[in-house]
Design a protein around this motif. Structure first.
Motif, short mmCIF file in Angstrom:
data_model
loop_
_atom_site.label_atom_id
_atom_site.label_comp_id
_atom_site.label_asym_id
_atom_site.label_seq_id
_atom_site.Cartn_x
_atom_site.Cartn_y
_atom_site.Cartn_z
N THR A 105 69.75 -23.41 63.90
CA THR A 105 68.39 -23.55 64.42
C THR A 105 68.19 -22.67 65.65
O THR A 105 69.13 -22.40 66.39
N VAL A 159 70.88 -21.67 68.20
CA VAL A 159 71.01 -22.64 69.28
C VAL A 159 72.46 -22.79 69.73
O VAL A 159 72.73 -22.94 70.92
N THR A 195 57.66 -28.47 60.76
CA THR A 195 58.55 -29.46 61.33
C THR A 195 59.60 -29.91 60.32
O THR A 195 60.78 -30.01 60.63
N GLN A 209 62.88 -23.37 76.51
CA GLN A 209 63.52 -23.81 77.76
C GLN A 209 65.00 -23.42 77.77
O GLN A 209 65.51 -22.98 78.81
N GLU A 210 65.69 -23.56 76.64
CA GLU A 210 67.10 -23.17 76.58
C GLU A 210 67.27 -21.67 76.75
O GLU A 210 68.18 -21.21 77.46
N SER A 261 65.36 -23.75 71.96
CA SER A 261 64.01 -23.96 72.51
C SER A 261 63.72 -22.86 73.54
O SER A 261 64.63 -22.20 74.05
#
Length: 117
Positions: free
Chosen positions: A58, A87, A47, A63-64, A61
């Motif tokens: 980064t 991302v 983390t 979900q993305e 996710s």
């Protein structure tokens, strides 16, 4: 010794030892402790590493990634290179095609609604 500091890659970790911890440390023998045996340490370390990565680098996710894949599939588009690794690439793709995807879903739902009447 009231400060613990160590580096991992480009990250420097810093911790101030409390007075109680200093008192306890003065009573110890020299000991080697394997941090991989500490419950939760690996997750906390991961983390902290992720937080240190600039946002543009980064990974997106899950979900993305799924959202980008759904848009690409339903609009018959090619996904950009690195969309699963960066991302910013994934989010730009989603934003670029979001309105078209919403229009497609709206048209589909409208047609579906008329067929079911």
């Amino acid at each position: 010794m009231n400060i613990i500091e160590f580096k991992l890659g480009k990250i420097t970790y810093h911790f101030t030892v409390s007075e109680q911890q200093q008192a306890l440390l003065s009573l110890t023998d020299e000991t080697r402790i394997d941090l991989t045996t500490w419950r939760g340490f690996s997750e906390a370390l991961e983390t902290s590493i992720i937080k240190a990565i600039p946002e543009a680098l980064t990974p997106p996710s899950a979900q993305e990634i799924k959202h980008a894949q759904t848009i690409a599939h339903e609009l018959n588009l090619l996904l950009p290179e690195d969309y699963t690794k960066r991302v910013i690439v994934c989010r730009q793709f989603i934003q670029q095609h979001l309105l078209d995807h919403q229009r497609l879903l709206s048209m589909f739902n409208n047609v579906k609604g008329k067929l079911l009447k």
